[in-house]
Design a protein around this motif. Structure first.
Motif, PDB file in Angstrom:
ATOM      1  N   ARG A   1       0.833  -1.210   0.000  1.00  0.00           N
ATOM      2  CA  ARG A   1       0.000   0.000   0.000  1.00  0.00           C
ATOM      3  C   ARG A   1       0.859   1.248   0.000  1.00  0.00           C
ATOM      4  O   ARG A   1       0.571   2.218  -0.715  1.00  0.00           O
ATOM      5  N   ALA A   2       1.928   1.253   0.802  1.00  0.00           N
ATOM      6  CA  ALA A   2       2.821   2.415   0.870  1.00  0.00           C
ATOM      7  C   ALA A   2       3.505   2.645  -0.469  1.00  0.00           C
ATOM      8  O   ALA A   2       3.613   3.794  -0.929  1.00  0.00           O
ATOM      9  N   PHE A   3       3.962   1.590  -1.105  1.00  0.00           N
ATOM     10  CA  PHE A   3       4.632   1.699  -2.396  1.00  0.00           C
ATOM     11  C   PHE A   3       3.721   2.378  -3.418  1.00  0.00           C
ATOM     12  O   PHE A   3       4.139   3.298  -4.131  1.00  0.00           O
ATOM     13  N   VAL A   4       2.481   1.925  -3.486  1.00  0.00           N
ATOM     14  CA  VAL A   4       1.519   2.484  -4.444  1.00  0.00           C
ATOM     15  C   VAL A   4       1.183   3.930  -4.080  1.00  0.00           C
ATOM     16  O   VAL A   4       1.139   4.809  -4.949  1.00  0.00           O
ATOM     17  N   GLU A   5       0.964   4.177  -2.809  1.00  0.00           N
ATOM     18  CA  GLU A   5       0.596   5.522  -2.357  1.00  0.00           C
ATOM     19  C   GLU A   5       1.715   6.526  -2.624  1.00  0.00           C
ATOM     20  O   GLU A   5       1.449   7.641  -3.080  1.00  0.00           O
ATOM     21  N   GLU A   6       2.951   6.145  -2.379  1.00  0.00           N
ATOM     22  CA  GLU A   6       4.096   7.035  -2.606  1.00  0.00           C
ATOM     23  C   GLU A   6       4.185   7.473  -4.065  1.00  0.00           C
ATOM     24  O   GLU A   6       4.674   8.562  -4.362  1.00  0.00           O
TER      25      GLU A   6
ATOM     26  N   GLN B   1      -4.677   5.506  -8.604  1.00  0.00           N
ATOM     27  CA  GLN B   1      -5.602   6.002  -9.634  1.00  0.00           C
ATOM     28  C   GLN B   1      -5.612   5.118 -10.877  1.00  0.00           C
ATOM     29  O   GLN B   1      -6.578   5.112 -11.634  1.00  0.00           O
ATOM     30  N   PHE B   2      -4.547   4.375 -11.093  1.00  0.00           N
ATOM     31  CA  PHE B   2      -4.449   3.514 -12.270  1.00  0.00           C
ATOM     32  C   PHE B   2      -4.891   2.076 -11.980  1.00  0.00           C
ATOM     33  O   PHE B   2      -4.996   1.263 -12.891  1.00  0.00           O
ATOM     34  N   HIS B   3      -5.110   1.790 -10.709  1.00  0.00           N
ATOM     35  CA  HIS B   3      -5.418   0.421 -10.310  1.00  0.00           C
ATOM     36  C   HIS B   3      -6.911   0.130 -10.348  1.00  0.00           C
ATOM     37  O   HIS B   3      -7.525  -0.231  -9.349  1.00  0.00           O
ATOM     38  N   THR B   4      -7.475   0.240 -11.529  1.00  0.00           N
ATOM     39  CA  THR B   4      -8.872  -0.157 -11.703  1.00  0.00           C
ATOM     40  C   THR B   4      -8.908  -1.685 -11.746  1.00  0.00           C
ATOM     41  O   THR B   4      -7.893  -2.326 -12.086  1.00  0.00           O
ATOM     42  N   PRO B   5     -10.033  -2.277 -11.427  1.00  0.00           N
ATOM     43  CA  PRO B   5     -10.102  -3.745 -11.530  1.00  0.00           C
ATOM     44  C   PRO B   5      -9.700  -4.259 -12.915  1.00  0.00           C
ATOM     45  O   PRO B   5      -8.976  -5.253 -13.030  1.00  0.00           O
TER      46      PRO B   5
END
Length: 137
Positions: free
Chosen positions: A11-16, A21-25
């Protein structure tokens, strides 16, 4: 399943990087398929493989699976255990042990066995009925 520290690190990696915003299903499912293809490529020409590369590709597949589960709000433990129970029903131990066949073949075999048992019961019932019929006079 992944430890809380692994989940927090993902989660931290993605948030940083503001990648959520690109991680749609849809995008995550595509990424799982793409990374699965890359994992499969490690075995393309035989059983010899580079363990480091396999680990990297497997990590990519698992990471995207975790992201997708998080995005659609499912618990990985729950869905894996539910699927395992469903698979237990499709692949009964006494029928599937040591066999590499699809569940539809196992179901057809169970159905054929049930029909055979039913036919035998009907036949045996008819014989028993015939044996108990009084003799014609």
């Amino acid at each position: 399943m992944p430890s809380p520290s692994t989940l927090a690190a993902l989660r931290a990696f993605v948030e940083e990087r503001d990648w959520d915003q690109f991680h749609t299903p849809e995008n995550l499912a595509k990424s799982i398929a793409i990374e699965s293809g890359e994992l499969l490529e490690c075995f393309q020409w035989g059983g010899d493989f580079d363990p480091t590369r396999v680990e990297e590709e497997l990590a990519d597949v698992v990471t995207y699976c975790i992201h997708l589960a998080n995005r659609i709000g499912v618990d990985l433990d729950d869905i894996v255990l539910r699927k395992l129970e469903s698979s237990r029903q499709k692949y009964p131990t006494e029928q599937a042990r040591g066999r590499m066949v699809k569940y539809t073949q196992l179901a057809a075999e169970r159905e054929a066995e049930t029909e055979t048992v039913t036919e035998a019961a009907i036949r045996d019932g008819a014989r028993a009925g015939a044996a108990s019929d009084p003799e014609p006079s």
